[in-house]
Every structure is written in structure tokens, then in C-alpha cells.
Design a protein around this motif. Structure first.
Motif: not given
Length: 230
Positions: A82-98
Motif C-alpha cells: 500500500k505504501k508503494e501504491e501511494k508512492a506510485a500515485k504521487a509519481s503519476r500525479d507529478a508526471a501528469q503535472s509535468a
């Protein structure tokens, strides 16, 4: 008249007492517990069945302990997923913002930013699938622990039955106070419950395997597009 009434009362009390004593004798004949001290006079060469049943119970208790440890391990693995899922979501949100930022500059899409977003999407999908798999693992290990407990119940019932049969074969008159059919009934009942939990475990394992296959498929896709799979 008073004496007659008194005799009736005493008679009723005596009858009740006799019924109570009779009920006590009846319940003792339905006992399914052999006092271990009763076996002290049984010759050692007649104790093989009891020793074997005790060894089976010891093994069953060990399996319960191991299942408990595995269940706790499964819970920890789920938390990590679940922690890895949370980190993956944060990375995805950052990539989407970029990607969004590159479009807003008026220079059009940034190929590198778009590629990072695709990788992040794939990693998030794989992370979610891993959580689902770990949830299935946790569920399976919980049901497996229950099954091990039911197997221990079977071993306990069989040990009591072995003690009774050994006492009976030795000619000990105390075996007459016990109900052999009740020992057999308890063994059968314990086996039925164990069989039911085994079916639950088999169903949980099937779902666990399916969830793992889905995670492995998505994880392979992450690696195929240059992401960090597991």
C-alpha cells in the motif's frame, strides 16, 4: 393430616434427589475426557496409539504457530504494498503535472514528459494490482490459520479417543464410565469442520493465484516500457 402432608413433601424431595443423582450418573457416562493419571497403570507397550496421537497433536500445534506467523507476515507485506501504491500515485500525479505544464508553455507536448507519464501510469496500475494480490494473500493466510486450528481440533479429539480406547483395551473398569460413541462423534464433527475450512482455503488460493498472475502481467509491462518493475 400435618404428618401426612409432611410425608408427601419428604417423599417428593427424596424423589427429586434420586432423579438428580440418576442424572449425574447419566452425564458421567457421556464424559469424553480421560484423566491422564488413569493411563499410568497401562503397560508402556500398549501406549503406542496414544503416543502417536500426541505426536500428531504436537505437530498440529506447531502448524498453528507457523500459520499465525505467516498471517502476520502477510499483513506487513500488504502494508508495504500500500505504501508503494501511494508512492506510485504521487509519481503519476507529478508526471501528469509535468505534461500539463509543458502544454501550457505553448511549446506543445514534451515527448520525455509524455513518456514519463506513460511509465508512471503503468507503474501505478502494477502497484494497484500488487495491493490486490497482497490482500488475497492476507485473506488466504487467515483462512489457512483457521484450517490449521481445525486440524488441531481433530488431533485433540483423536488423542482423547486414543486414550479412551487404550484404557478400554487395558481392561480398566473406569472406561465403563465413558461413552465411546461420544468420542467417535467428536472426531467426526471435528473432521467435518476441518474439511469445510479446507474448501475455503482452496477457493482463496485460486483467487490469490489469479491476482498474482494479473500483477505479474502488469509488472512485465512496466519493465517493457523502461520502468522499474519488481
Amino acid at each position: 393430616m400435618f404428618q401426612s402432608r409432611q410425608r408427601n413433601v419428604l417423599g417428593s424431595l427424596s424423589a427429586a434427589l434420586l432423579l438428580g443423582l440418576s442424572g449425574g450418573c447419566s452425564s458421567s457416562r457421556h464424559s469424553t475426557k480421560v484423566d491422564e493419571s488413569w493411563l499410568a497403570r497401562v503397560p508402556p507397550d500398549q501406549m503406542n496409539d496414544v503416543r502417536q496421537a500426541q505426536a500428531t497433536l504436537n505437530k498440529a500445534e506447531d502448524q498453528v504457530t507457523r500459520a499465525s506467523v505467516a498471517e502476520e507476515d502477510g499483513k506487513r507485506e500488504l502494508k508495504i504494498a500500500k505504501k508503494e501504491e501511494k508512492a506510485a500515485k504521487a509519481s503519476r500525479d507529478a508526471a501528469q503535472s509535468a505534461v500539463k505544464a509543458s502544454k501550457e508553455t505553448g511549446r506543445g507536448e514534451d515527448p520525455n514528459a509524455q513518456q514519463r507519464l506513460e511509465q508512471a501510469d503503468a507503474q501505478l496500475a502494477a502497484a494497484k494490482a500488487q495491493v490486490t494480490w497482497r490482500e488475497r494473500v492476507a485473506t488466504t493466510r487467515k483462512s489457512l490459520k483457521t484450517m490449521r486450528e481445525r486440524e488441531r481440533d481433530v488431533a485433540e479429539a483423536e488423542l482423547e479417543q486414543a486414550r479412551y480406547q487404550t484404557l478400554q483395551h487395558s481392561g480398566d473398569v473406569r472406561a465403563e464410565k465413558l461413552n465411546g460413541n461420544e468420542f467417535a462423534r467428536k472426531v467426526d464433527e471435528a473432521k467435518q469442520k476441518a474439511q469445510q475450512t479446507q474448501q475455503v482455503v482452496e477457493n482463496d488460493l485460486k483467487q490469490q493465484r489469479e491476482a498474482r498472475a494479473e500483477w505479474q502481467k502488469l509488472d512485465s509491462q512496466v519493465q517493457a516500457i523502461g520502468g522499474s518493475g519488481r
